[in-house]
Structure formats: C-alpha cells, structure tokens
Write an enzyme that holds these catalytic residues in place. Structure first.
Site, PDB file in Angstrom:
ATOM      1  N   ASP A 485       0.833  -1.210   0.000  1.00  0.00           N
ATOM      2  CA  ASP A 485       0.000   0.000   0.000  1.00  0.00           C
ATOM      3  C   ASP A 485       0.867   1.259   0.000  1.00  0.00           C
ATOM      4  O   ASP A 485       2.084   1.213   0.273  1.00  0.00           O
ATOM      5  CB  ASP A 485      -0.892  -0.030   1.256  1.00  0.00           C
ATOM      6  CG  ASP A 485      -2.224   0.660   1.049  1.00  0.00           C
ATOM      7  OD1 ASP A 485      -2.349   1.445   0.101  1.00  0.00           O
ATOM      8  OD2 ASP A 485      -3.135   0.422   1.873  1.00  0.00           O
ATOM      9  N   ASP A 550     -10.540   2.065  -3.912  1.00  0.00           N
ATOM     10  CA  ASP A 550     -11.052   1.773  -2.569  1.00  0.00           C
ATOM     11  C   ASP A 550     -12.573   1.684  -2.564  1.00  0.00           C
ATOM     12  O   ASP A 550     -13.164   1.252  -1.583  1.00  0.00           O
ATOM     13  CB  ASP A 550     -10.600   2.866  -1.582  1.00  0.00           C
ATOM     14  CG  ASP A 550      -9.300   2.470  -0.881  1.00  0.00           C
ATOM     15  OD1 ASP A 550      -8.818   1.351  -1.123  1.00  0.00           O
ATOM     16  OD2 ASP A 550      -8.782   3.283  -0.094  1.00  0.00           O
TER      17      ASP A 550
HETATM   18  C1  DGJ Z   1      -5.885   1.822   1.775  1.00  0.00           C
HETATM   19  C2  DGJ Z   1      -6.219   0.611   0.969  1.00  0.00           C
HETATM   20  O1  DGJ Z   1      -6.640   0.967  -0.287  1.00  0.00           O
HETATM   21  C3  DGJ Z   1      -7.247  -0.209   1.714  1.00  0.00           C
HETATM   22  O2  DGJ Z   1      -7.675  -1.297   0.932  1.00  0.00           O
HETATM   23  C4  DGJ Z   1      -6.639  -0.665   3.007  1.00  0.00           C
HETATM   24  O3  DGJ Z   1      -5.585  -1.542   2.761  1.00  0.00           O
HETATM   25  C5  DGJ Z   1      -6.185   0.535   3.815  1.00  0.00           C
HETATM   26  N1  DGJ Z   1      -5.340   1.401   3.048  1.00  0.00           N
HETATM   27  C6  DGJ Z   1      -5.457   0.103   5.045  1.00  0.00           C
HETATM   28  O4  DGJ Z   1      -4.954   1.147   5.746  1.00  0.00           O
END
Ligand code: DGJ
Length: 745
Positions: A485, A550
C-alpha cells in the site's frame, strides 16, 4: 538504388525487400554524407501497424504511424508526399517536429528537451550520427551535439505481437560541465489532422479512471501530476481519435507513460497546422543534474494505434501487459479468489475472529486470505505503528503462525499487508530516525493520514525495509502474497541533501520490490495506493495485480473498471464484493449486482461474512463458483466494451477463437423509455451458431414475463445475435444480467 559510400557503412542488412544500412557517422566528424549514404527512413512493422521514422534531417522524426504499409514504395514516397513549402512570413526551412524537437533547431512549440548548462545546453540540437535497426521491430538512433557534447539516444520498439510501441529517450552528458535536465519527453508523436478528439482521464480517491472528452484546440492541452505517485486524479494516459471513432470502429491512438512518479501529458496544436502528443516524467526544479558521462533516460511511453476502435487498441495493451509485464506463472495460474479483511474488521484484529472469518470465507469458495492493515506493532488505528514491521505481540502473542495455520487449514493461501514507504511519527522507527523522512527545509510537513514518507533514496532506509519485510517472509514462509500500500501524496519530496527526489524515490520503490521478488519469487505482490493511486505499466513490471479502487460500490465500480480497462486487462484489476451498504458511498446495492460486477475482475470479497444472511451467502457462493468456472475466459479473453445508454453499462469477453463468450448488461438507473434497447452481441463470430444461456442472476426480478423465458438455452445464429440483437427485459435499476454464449457448430 542510391550509391553506398563505403567508409561510413558498418553493416548492410536486408529484410522484407527493404535495404537498411546500419551506419555510424560519428567517424565523419559529425558531418552527414550525401543523401543516400545512410538510411533515409526506418520502417518498424507490427502485425497491423507501421511506424516510419524519417532520418534524413538533422534529427529523427516520425514520418508515419498508422495502418501497416505493405509496399516498399509506400515508405519511399512518404517524404515526397510530406513536402512542406515555405509559408507566408515563416522560416524558409520549417523547424521539424522531430522525436525530440529542440530550441536549437528553432522549434517554437514545446521542446522535447529542456537543458541548462554553462555550455549553452539550452539551445542544444544534435545531428544523427548512428542509426541501428536490429530487426523489423526495433531501432536505436543517436544524435550528437558536438558543440555542447550532448548525445540524445532514441529507443524505438514496435512489439510485433501486439502493435504496442515502447519509446524512450536518453540524454548523455559527454562534456565536462554539469547539465541540468528540466524535461525530456519520451517521444513527440505527430497527429493526423483528422484526430481532433481527446479522451483523457480524471478522478479522485475512490473515483479513479473517469473519462472526459474535449476537442483539440489551438494551443496546449496539459495535465501535470506532482503527487509523487501515479495519482488517482491524473492517470498518465490519453486517447486521441476522430469524431466518430467508437469502441468498435474508427482510428484511434492510445498513449500511456509507464511511470509511478510525477508526469506531464501534452497535446499541442500549432498554428502551422501540425499537432502532436508528448508524455514525459515531470521533473522538479533541479531534480536531474548530469555530471560528465552521466545520463538520464525517460520513462517508457507505450503507444498504440488501432483503425478499428478503442476495443482493438485496448486488446493490444492487454496482450502487451500479459506478454511483457506480468510474470509467467501469473498468466499460467488461475487468480485465486480473495478474502480481504479491511472492510470486514478494519483494525480490530484478534486471532479467533480472523480464524472465524477465514472459515466463513472458505465456505463461500474463497482461495486466498489477505490480512490487511493492523497486524504490526502499535497499529491500533491509522495514527501509529507504520514503520515498525514486527508482529504486534499484544494481539498476536504467539506471532502470526497460529492464524496462518488456521487459514491454511481452510485450504486458503495467506497474504499480508505492508505500507513500506511510510512511517507514523508515533512509531519506534521514527523515534529512532526522525531524519529518515523526505522533507524540505523550513517547511512544515503537510499532515496526511498521520504519516510521513520515508526517504528510500537513502540506502540504509531501503535496507531497513528490505530486512524488515524479508524477516517476516522468512519467519512465515507460508506468506505467498503481499498487498503493498501507499497512502499519501509526497508533498515534500526533499532528500537528505534537500534535493528533489521523486525520481530516485520511484526507482528505489521499484528496486525494493524487485529485490524482495527475487528473494521470494513465490510471493505475489499487489500494487495498492489507497486504491488506484499507483496503477501504471511502470509498477506493473514489478507487481502482479492492482487494487483498482477503494470504492467497492458496484455502481461506481462499473465506471472505474471500464475506465481502467482502456489500458489494463481484467486479470490484474482487483475487484471485491463489498459490504451491503458501501462504506465509501453509503449506497445499498443488492448482493447479485455487487457480485456481478466483481466477477469481471480479479475477484474477491471484502466484508464481515458473519453479517451475511442465508440468501446472501448462497448468492455469493454461487457467484464465486461461477467466476471460477469462467475465470480463464475472463482473464484471458478479448474485452468488448459496448455502447449503451447513460444509465447502463454493457460489455463482453470473447475467447480468442470466439467459441465462448460472456456478456454483461448492467442497469444503473431507471430507463427513460418504457423498455430498454436491444443488446447486440458484438464480437461473436457471425458465421456460427451459439447457445445463449442466462447465467446470472439465478432469479431475475421482472415486471412481466419477458424475452428471457423464451431465449434461455436456445440456439441462435451469431449473425442474428450481432446484427439483430436481443430485446432486453424491463428490470429494476441496479440489476445485472450475464449471458453465456457457447458455439455449437
Ligand atoms: C488503503 C487501501 O486501499 C485499503 O484497501 C486498506 O488496505 C487501507 N489502506 C489500510 O490502511
């Protein structure tokens, strides 16, 4: 045939009836020989595309890029046909629109390179000294400015299988004094006059890959991204096309910069009638300084031409990704269905709960369990812990193994989340090394999800991260997947010396991932950046999948996945069935619709499965089974985006030999007319017959008895399905239908 002068010819080679000479003119003190002493053009040939470079002038320029030219005579006469005369009140010799147009050559549009040195690098312009064409698909051209000792190298490659061009430009400082590179475009590609329309990409977090269109105008269309990552809002891609180009017909050009840092897209129309596209890395002031013999090479521009609409252009890119960017085992192995813990439990980790989630997910048919954010030291929320990559003994007193064992016992693979480039000020790492972050003197860091960006250009920082991640992978060899991430922009990109460092930071990220991949080749890696903030061919050369967005809102996802599909195949697009009420938009969407949308990517689920009622469990299990049945086709077939009304999304996936296909019809909002339009199964073979089966959902809520009851399971001529089409039923908004087409003769 021109007479060949002997002393400047290194090799002569012949292919496809064309004679190309491989020459090095540097031996001639930078002076070019008479016309005919060296190649006047380079013809790169793909399957259906020709890319012809004119090497007659001082600098190389694109003479032609379009449909395959089959005859030698076609390329021979292009320069004649392209002759431009002196215009009124204009330079007698018009400065050419070369691959790298320069101020030195008097070009008055946007230069392809901008340099500064105490040796007048600003006005550089080289002369071609070396032309090398290894085969019909790749070439390299060197141009030397002997007055300023600057060498420019153009790398040109037309992939024979996919017709995707990969172009980049290198600058070498052959002098003694420093050269500052302000910009260096990967290539300058001219546009035919008929290509008046631009389709670009915009968006934001959780709304990535939205398209917008505008017509070309006198002046420049410019998109600049300074977010330090590919970004959610300015994807480095552009489509240029004719007014009537559609998904299935008409000429179009696609442009994508394979780079995960800052970038610039430019499409300029000059008043002299010429127009062109440039894509480049956007360099911060003073970011690249070349000392003697140092060089800068631009990121690669991936460009694709199709004369048969956007679908064919996308098919080229999809095949390119599969053949050249993804690892072999990734293409060969079915993509396992994911369970991701994030929207199920967020930071609320505890082994018993997680084991229960794994059990429930496995019962639905899930194949890989991904433990998201929250497993490492001090990480009880997004305010602390980043940087401390050791298992939190407060929640996992015996480490991760007990959980991993329970996950594996369910026949699930185990994956884990990292956000290596970041640090929370509230972490042991930051307390020990507050100087390890990117920052700029005297400027307060912008607060952004309570985290700062580590300076990976410092060897000890990258080494620390490698050791930390490697230690986790070594301790838990059953980890076979990493979700990587990256959750903030890089607003203060100064390294330890205060120098701008996005370029080096981007390379350092690539290098770190690559080092880990080399040490742990069985570990697949996903590129996530708060969803689709880092999706590009640059990162994809080092990773195996992206988290597309997301937003798990199925209705929004239809547009996001469609936008993403212009360049990326469904196999790399993470697509999850989220909770009943979307956590991002608050919208409630039926389980049938959510599943229908996730099914066409790399499918997963991301929710608390304990909340599912019996009906939802059944639907989800059916959807996962259906996805598994068809995933080979979904992940390798040709995508056919279909046009439809604004309130709907239509597409299909067709196998290479067209014997199998899936088509998806998604209704987002009420139709304006009493009944929707027909569905034309474009992409099938008109000469064979197909059995048509409605495979999703198992029960359709209809207003009255519809066509579905009479066509399901029947056989139709491909021609009828394509040309005549199927009258769609009247459905409730937020419904999806999936049809399977199987060739029967
Ligand atoms: C952002 C990501 O896109 C989410 O899927 C998740 O992993 C969160 N970060 C976790 O902090």
């Amino acid at each position: 045939m021109h007479k060949l002068s002997i002393y400047n010819i290194y090799t002569i080679f012949i292919f496809g009836g064309l004679k190309y000479r491989h020459v090095d003119l540097s031996k001639k003190s930078g002076k070019r020989g008479k016309m005919g002493d060296f190649p006047e053009s380079i013809h790169l040939r793909g399957k259906r595309v020709s890319f012809v470079i004119d090497t007659r002038g001082r600098t190389p320029s694109v003479l032609y890029w379009g449909k395959l030219l089959r005859q030698q005579s076609s390329t021979d006469v292009l320069p004649l046909l392209a002759t431009r005369q002196e215009a009124k009140c204009a330079a007698v010799d018009e400065p050419p629109l070369s691959l790298t147009p320069t101020l030195g050559q008097g070009f008055t549009g946007t230069p392809g390179i901008e340099l500064i040195s105490d040796n007048q690098a600003w006005s550089t312009c080289g002369d071609i000294i070396h032309v090398e064409q290894e085969n019909q698909h790749s070439a390299l051209i060197k141009s030397l400015d002997k007055h300023r000792n600057i060498l420019v190298v153009h790398y040109l490659n037309l992939d024979p299988q996919t017709d995707v061009l990969a172009l980049s430009t290198e600058i070498v400082n052959q002098g003694d004094s420093q050269v500052v590179v302000n910009s260096c475009v990967a290539a300058t590609l001219p546009l035919p006059a008929s290509m008046t329309e631009l389709t670009a990409f915009e968006g934001r977090w959780a709304q990535e890959f939205h398209r917008y269109s505008l017509s070309r105008f006198l002046g420049s269309f410019v998109r600049e991204n300074r977010k330090g990552k590919t970004s959610h809002d300015s994807f480095p891609g552009l489509l240029v096309h004719e007014k009537h180009t559609s998904e299935i017909q008409g000429p179009c050009y696609g442009f994508h910069l394979g780079w995960s840092g800052n970038h610039k897209i430019l499409c300029e129309q000059l008043s002299d009638g010429r127009a062109y596209v440039q894509l480049s890395e956007l360099l911060l002031p003073g970011e690249v300084k070349l000392e003697a013999n140092e060089s800068y090479r631009s990121p690669t521009l991936y460009a694709s031409f199709s004369d048969q609409g956007f679908n064919e252009m996308s098919a080229n890119y999809h095949q390119y990704v599969r053949q050249h960017l993804l690892r072999e085992h990734i293409n060969k192995t079915p993509r396992p269905v994911h369970y991701n813990t994030w929207e199920g439990i967020y930071f609320d980790h505890d082994t018993a709960t997680l084991a229960e989630l794994a059990k429930k997910a496995a019962a639905l048919g899930v194949e890989r369990f991904v433990l998201d954010d929250g497993w490492f030291k001090g990480r009880r929320g997004d305010f602390a812990g980043l940087g401390d990559w050791v298992v939190d003994k407060a929640i996992y007193p015996e480490g991760l193994q007990p959980l991993i064992d329970q996950v594996l016992a369910q026949d699930l693979a185990f994956g884990i989340w990292f956000e290596p480039e970041m640090v929370n000020p509230d972490s042991d790492l930051y307390r020990a090394h507050p100087d390890w972050v990117l920052s700029t003197k005297g400027n307060k860091q912008l607060t952004y999800r309570n985290q700062l960006v580590l300076d990976l250009t410092r060897r000890e920082v990258s080494e620390y991260l490698y050791q930390a991640i490697d230690a986790i992978l070594a301790e838990y060899p059953d980890i076979s997947y990493i979700k990587w991430d990256m959750n903030r922009d890089i607003n203060h990109a100064g390294d330890g010396f205060g120098a701008p460092a996005i370029r080096q930071q981007t390379f350092a990220v690539y290098a770190l991932i690559e080092k880990l991949r080399t040490a742990h080749p069985h570990v697949d890696i996903e590129s996530c950046s708060s969803g689709g903030g880092r999706v590009d061919f640059g990162i994809l050369a080092h990773t195996d999948r992206v988290w597309t967005s997301d937003s798990n809102d199925a209705l929004d996802r239809l547009a996001i996945q469609r936008g993403c599909s212009y360049f990326f195949p469904s196999s790399i697009m993470g697509a999850h069935v989220g909770p009943k009420d979307c956590h991002i938009t608050g919208r409630r969407v039926s389980i049938e619709m959510r599943a229908a949308v996730a099914m066409f990517g790399h499918m997963g689920i991301e929710m608390d499965p304990r909340d599912l009622d019996e009906h939802e469990q059944q639907v989800l299990a059916d959807a996962i089974a259906l996805h598994k049945k068809h995933r080979e086709l979904i992940h390798s077939g040709g995508l056919v985006r279909l046009e439809g009304a604004e309130n709907e999304v239509r597409f299909g996936i067709v196998s290479e030999n067209k014997s199998k296909a899936l088509y998806s019809y998604n209704l987002l909002a009420e139709t304006l007319r009493y009944a929707p339009d027909k569905f034309n199964f474009v992409g099938l073979n008109p000469d064979v017959s197909y059995q048509l089966d409605l495979i999703w959902p198992s029960k359709v809520k209809e207003y009255s008895t519809s066509v579905l009851s009479v066509v399901d399971g029947q056989v139709f001529a491909g021609e009828a399905l394509i040309e005549f089409g199927l009258q769609l039923p009247i459905l409730d908004p937020q419904s999806a239908l999936i049809f399977e087409l199987t060739q029967i003769n």
